[in-house]
Every structure is written in C-alpha cells, then in structure tokens.
Design a protein around this motif. Structure first.
Motif, PDB file in Angstrom:
ATOM      1  N   ASN A 106       0.846  -1.341  -0.050  1.00 16.19           N
ATOM      2  CA  ASN A 106       0.044   0.071   0.047  1.00 16.19           C
ATOM      3  C   ASN A 106       0.783   1.296  -0.067  1.00 16.19           C
ATOM      4  O   ASN A 106       1.813   1.370   0.650  1.00 16.19           O
ATOM      5  CB  ASN A 106      -0.876  -0.094   1.215  1.00 16.19           C
ATOM      6  N   LYS A 107       0.463   2.104  -0.614  1.00 18.34           N
ATOM      7  CA  LYS A 107       1.417   3.240  -0.738  1.00 18.34           C
ATOM      8  C   LYS A 107       0.153   4.470  -0.618  1.00 18.34           C
ATOM      9  O   LYS A 107      -0.965   4.428  -0.855  1.00 18.34           O
ATOM     10  CB  LYS A 107       1.574   3.633  -2.156  1.00 18.34           C
ATOM     11  N   PHE A 108       0.762   5.764  -0.092  1.00 16.07           N
ATOM     12  CA  PHE A 108       0.159   7.106  -0.191  1.00 16.07           C
ATOM     13  C   PHE A 108       0.704   8.011  -0.603  1.00 16.07           C
ATOM     14  O   PHE A 108       1.931   8.136  -0.471  1.00 16.07           O
ATOM     15  CB  PHE A 108       0.047   7.296   1.611  1.00 16.07           C
ATOM     16  N   TYR A 109      -0.148   8.840  -1.182  1.00 20.00           N
ATOM     17  CA  TYR A 109       0.647   9.982  -2.101  1.00 20.00           C
ATOM     18  C   TYR A 109       0.216  11.538  -1.535  1.00 20.00           C
ATOM     19  O   TYR A 109      -0.950  11.922  -1.306  1.00 20.00           O
ATOM     20  CB  TYR A 109      -0.168   9.718  -3.277  1.00 20.00           C
ATOM     21  N   THR A 110       1.340  12.021  -1.094  1.00 18.75           N
ATOM     22  CA  THR A 110       1.453  13.452  -0.735  1.00 18.75           C
ATOM     23  C   THR A 110       1.468  14.415  -1.897  1.00 18.75           C
ATOM     24  O   THR A 110       2.512  14.156  -3.119  1.00 18.75           O
ATOM     25  CB  THR A 110       2.563  13.672   0.135  1.00 18.75           C
ATOM     26  N   VAL A 111       0.685  15.209  -1.995  1.00 20.98           N
ATOM     27  CA  VAL A 111       0.406  16.317  -3.140  1.00 20.98           C
ATOM     28  C   VAL A 111       0.829  17.789  -2.483  1.00 20.98           C
ATOM     29  O   VAL A 111      -0.185  18.185  -1.877  1.00 20.98           O
ATOM     30  CB  VAL A 111      -0.765  16.326  -3.990  1.00 20.98           C
ATOM     31  N   TRP A 112       1.837  18.389  -2.701  1.00 19.97           N
ATOM     32  CA  TRP A 112       2.098  19.572  -2.360  1.00 19.97           C
ATOM     33  C   TRP A 112       1.485  20.770  -3.206  1.00 19.97           C
ATOM     34  O   TRP A 112       1.102  21.710  -2.724  1.00 19.97           O
ATOM     35  CB  TRP A 112       3.669  19.912  -2.043  1.00 19.97           C
ATOM     36  N   LYS A 113       1.730  20.691  -4.369  1.00 21.45           N
ATOM     37  CA  LYS A 113       1.121  21.340  -5.336  1.00 21.45           C
ATOM     38  C   LYS A 113       0.392  20.665  -6.349  1.00 21.45           C
ATOM     39  O   LYS A 113       0.771  19.730  -7.213  1.00 21.45           O
ATOM     40  CB  LYS A 113       2.031  22.263  -6.109  1.00 21.45           C
ATOM     41  N   GLY A 114      -0.970  20.913  -6.700  1.00 23.90           N
ATOM     42  CA  GLY A 114      -1.794  20.434  -7.476  1.00 23.90           C
ATOM     43  C   GLY A 114      -3.171  20.999  -7.390  1.00 23.90           C
ATOM     44  O   GLY A 114      -3.596  21.991  -6.754  1.00 23.90           O
TER      45      GLY A 114
ATOM     46  N   THR B 230      -5.602  20.061  -6.248  1.00 22.99           N
ATOM     47  CA  THR B 230      -6.114  20.015  -4.639  1.00 22.99           C
ATOM     48  C   THR B 230      -4.834  19.226  -3.728  1.00 22.99           C
ATOM     49  O   THR B 230      -4.188  18.215  -4.320  1.00 22.99           O
ATOM     50  CB  THR B 230      -7.244  18.891  -4.294  1.00 22.99           C
ATOM     51  N   THR B 231      -4.452  19.862  -2.704  1.00 24.54           N
ATOM     52  CA  THR B 231      -3.271  19.401  -2.038  1.00 24.54           C
ATOM     53  C   THR B 231      -3.640  18.292  -1.023  1.00 24.54           C
ATOM     54  O   THR B 231      -5.172  18.458  -0.379  1.00 24.54           O
ATOM     55  CB  THR B 231      -2.597  20.620  -1.482  1.00 24.54           C
ATOM     56  N   GLY B 232      -2.931  17.626  -0.426  1.00 28.04           N
ATOM     57  CA  GLY B 232      -3.311  16.669   0.628  1.00 28.04           C
ATOM     58  C   GLY B 232      -2.484  15.209   0.416  1.00 28.04           C
ATOM     59  O   GLY B 232      -1.652  15.150  -0.398  1.00 28.04           O
ATOM     60  N   VAL B 233      -3.124  14.275   1.254  1.00 29.86           N
ATOM     61  CA  VAL B 233      -2.651  13.151   0.995  1.00 29.86           C
ATOM     62  C   VAL B 233      -3.673  11.990   0.787  1.00 29.86           C
ATOM     63  O   VAL B 233      -4.656  12.129   0.940  1.00 29.86           O
ATOM     64  CB  VAL B 233      -2.202  12.291   2.579  1.00 29.86           C
ATOM     65  N   PHE B 234      -3.477  11.261  -0.629  1.00 34.53           N
ATOM     66  CA  PHE B 234      -4.316  10.329  -1.132  1.00 34.53           C
ATOM     67  C   PHE B 234      -3.980   9.020  -0.934  1.00 34.53           C
ATOM     68  O   PHE B 234      -2.779   8.513  -1.107  1.00 34.53           O
ATOM     69  CB  PHE B 234      -4.587  10.908  -2.568  1.00 34.53           C
ATOM     70  N   LYS B 235      -5.002   8.102  -1.003  1.00 35.63           N
ATOM     71  CA  LYS B 235      -4.653   6.755  -0.751  1.00 35.63           C
ATOM     72  C   LYS B 235      -4.302   5.862  -1.934  1.00 35.63           C
ATOM     73  O   LYS B 235      -4.324   4.743  -1.963  1.00 35.63           O
ATOM     74  CB  LYS B 235      -5.802   6.030  -0.127  1.00 35.63           C
TER      75      LYS B 235
ATOM     76  N   TYR C  77       4.585  16.136  -6.006  1.00 35.99           N
ATOM     77  CA  TYR C  77       3.958  14.967  -5.183  1.00 35.99           C
ATOM     78  C   TYR C  77       5.093  13.795  -5.249  1.00 35.99           C
ATOM     79  O   TYR C  77       5.857  13.872  -5.686  1.00 35.99           O
ATOM     80  CB  TYR C  77       2.797  14.497  -6.177  1.00 35.99           C
ATOM     81  N   LYS C  78       4.812  13.048  -4.175  1.00 39.48           N
ATOM     82  CA  LYS C  78       5.522  11.917  -3.872  1.00 39.48           C
ATOM     83  C   LYS C  78       4.850  10.849  -3.122  1.00 39.48           C
ATOM     84  O   LYS C  78       3.786  11.115  -2.553  1.00 39.48           O
ATOM     85  CB  LYS C  78       6.808  12.368  -2.936  1.00 39.48           C
ATOM     86  N   SER C  79       5.266   9.745  -3.357  1.00 39.64           N
ATOM     87  CA  SER C  79       4.510   8.396  -2.577  1.00 39.64           C
ATOM     88  C   SER C  79       5.340   8.094  -1.312  1.00 39.64           C
ATOM     89  O   SER C  79       6.474   8.306  -1.295  1.00 39.64           O
ATOM     90  CB  SER C  79       4.585   7.383  -3.886  1.00 39.64           C
ATOM     91  N   PHE C  80       4.548   7.587  -0.471  1.00 39.02           N
ATOM     92  CA  PHE C  80       5.167   7.117   0.871  1.00 39.02           C
ATOM     93  C   PHE C  80       4.640   5.787   1.230  1.00 39.02           C
ATOM     94  O   PHE C  80       3.652   5.287   0.798  1.00 39.02           O
ATOM     95  CB  PHE C  80       4.943   8.326   2.015  1.00 39.02           C
ATOM     96  N   SER C  81       5.426   4.958   1.949  1.00 36.67           N
ATOM     97  CA  SER C  81       5.218   3.655   2.455  1.00 36.67           C
ATOM     98  C   SER C  81       4.016   3.634   3.357  1.00 36.67           C
ATOM     99  O   SER C  81       3.603   2.544   3.688  1.00 36.67           O
ATOM    100  CB  SER C  81       6.155   3.012   2.964  1.00 36.67           C
ATOM    101  N   ASN C  82       3.729   4.608   4.248  1.00 44.22           N
ATOM    102  CA  ASN C  82       2.432   4.373   5.263  1.00 44.22           C
ATOM    103  C   ASN C  82       1.916   6.205   5.242  1.00 44.22           C
ATOM    104  O   ASN C  82       2.545   7.146   4.798  1.00 44.22           O
ATOM    105  CB  ASN C  82       3.093   4.070   6.577  1.00 44.22           C
ATOM    106  N   GLU C  83       0.864   6.026   5.859  1.00 40.78           N
ATOM    107  CA  GLU C  83       0.046   7.284   6.069  1.00 40.78           C
ATOM    108  C   GLU C  83       0.625   8.269   6.729  1.00 40.78           C
ATOM    109  O   GLU C  83       0.527   9.501   6.623  1.00 40.78           O
ATOM    110  CB  GLU C  83      -1.464   6.967   6.313  1.00 40.78           C
ATOM    111  N   GLU C  84       1.373   7.950   7.951  1.00 37.76           N
ATOM    112  CA  GLU C  84       1.948   8.804   8.729  1.00 37.76           C
ATOM    113  C   GLU C  84       2.936   9.761   8.288  1.00 37.76           C
ATOM    114  O   GLU C  84       3.031  11.014   8.244  1.00 37.76           O
ATOM    115  CB  GLU C  84       2.333   8.038  10.029  1.00 37.76           C
TER     116      GLU C  84
END
Length: 214
Positions: free
Chosen positions: A7-15, A17-22, A39-46
């Motif tokens: 599972n990955k979570f995606y942080t969007v700083w500029k787009g 809509t900004t935020g974290v997407f699942k 934007y960048k993907s991360f291994s967990n939501e935290e």
C-alpha cells in the motif's frame, strides 16, 4: 506465491487539490495538467502526512548510500538540503593542530554548540566529535530532525561507533582522547533515530557550520 501488493500513500504539495491520497488514481487527478505539480509516494500514511507539513524539496530525488550501517538510519543525497535540520563541522589549524567544532541550525544559522579549541587534534576527530555531540544534543532536546556532516570519514566512524584515528596520545591532547572515549561509549549505549545526512558541498556550498578558514 504471489507477492503482496504494498500500500502506498501520495502526498501532493502542489496540484488541483493538495493533501494525502490513498490511491495513485486519486493522486493523478490532482496533478494531471497542473503545471509545476509537486507530489511523492510514501510507504505509510503517517509519513505522507508528516511530509505534507514540510516542503517538497526536502523529499525529492533521495538516493540511499547503502554502505552506512549502525546508528545511521539513512545517509542521503538530495537535490536540496533539508531546512529543518542541524549541521556540524570542525576546523583544525595543522594536522594535528588546534581543533574546534560546532553545530548550527540549518534554517536560522544559530550556533547550537561550540567546543574547543583543543591542542594536537585532527580535523577528522573534530568531525566525529561534532557528529556525536550533535546526536546527543538532539536526543537531549527530544528533536527528531536530521543532522548534516560534510565528512564521509566521520559518518563512517559514527556508523561503526569507533573513532578510527591514528593520532598518538600525548599530554597535550589527553582531553581529546577522553572526549573520544566518551563519544564511543555514548554511541554504544544510545539508540539513534535521527537521519545522518551527507552535506553536498559541490551542490549547496559550504556547510552552515563551516568556520570559513579555507
């Protein structure tokens, strides 16, 4: 056996809509046709939410240096230095010679600690002591930020929990060897969660803790 999908979570700083997407599909909707998206993907939501509170430049194009072990959680090369961090450096007049070291807040350039001068010491010893002092300082302050050094030698010594100097003990530098022993004992007794990062002088200029003696 089929490999379990991570599972990955995606942080969007500029787009859009900004935020974290699942999901990647949700992330794509925010960055598609958006000029200069970040934007960048991360291994967990935290981690993804933590990144959102920071800046995109602190997380892009990170390449691990695999040969650093021990207390070094991640030694990294990045396009930009992490602003929420501290940097350490040492200076020595001669080799051996009079040595001092210090730690500086990367963002504010405030000097956090400064030790020395010490007689008959080397720059490598100073870099090692500065790193350990920095780690102990951060632990005492309860800060989880990164720490930079421009010395690969010091980073390796810290990773091995051993100051591998060939300097000879004398009456003049006995206090330096006492500090080395204290630093090595601290590394063996304490766990380190802070990332130790290599300061890339060619990309970013001199490390903020530099003494300006070059």
């Amino acid at each position: 056996m089929a490999r379990k999908k991570e599972n990955k979570f995606y942080t969007v700083w500029k787009g859009h809509t900004t935020g974290v997407f699942k999901t990647w599909a949700e992330c794509q909707l925010q960055i598609k046709n958006f000029k200069g998206c970040e934007y960048k993907s991360f291994s967990n939501e935290e981690k993804a939410h933590e990144a959102l509170r920071g800046e995109y430049k602190d997380y892009v194009n990170i390449i691990p240096i695999a040969d650093f072990k021990g207390p070094v959680k991640n030694a990294l090369i990045s396009d930009y230095p992490v602003s929420s961090s501290i940097a350490v450096d040492a200076a020595s007049s001669g080799n051996p010679g009079t040595m001092e070291y210090r730690g500086v807040d990367v963002k504010t350039k405030k000097v956090l600690f400064h030790k020395g001068p010490f007689k008959e010491a080397t720059n490598n010893i100073g870099e090692f002591l500065a790193l350990v002092h920095g780690l102990a300082f951060l632990k005492q302050q309860g800060r989880s930020c990164d720490i930079y050094s421009d010395s690969r030698t010091a980073i390796k010594w810290v990773s091995k929990k051993k100051c591998n100097t060939s300097l000879t003990l004398t009456k003049n530098n006995q206090n330096v060897f006492e500090l080395i022993s204290k630093a090595e004992k601290w590394l063996k007794k304490n766990s380190v969660s802070n990332r130790i990062l290599k300061w890339e002088t060619k990309k970013w200029g001199e490390v903020p803790a530099d003494f300006g003696r070059k």
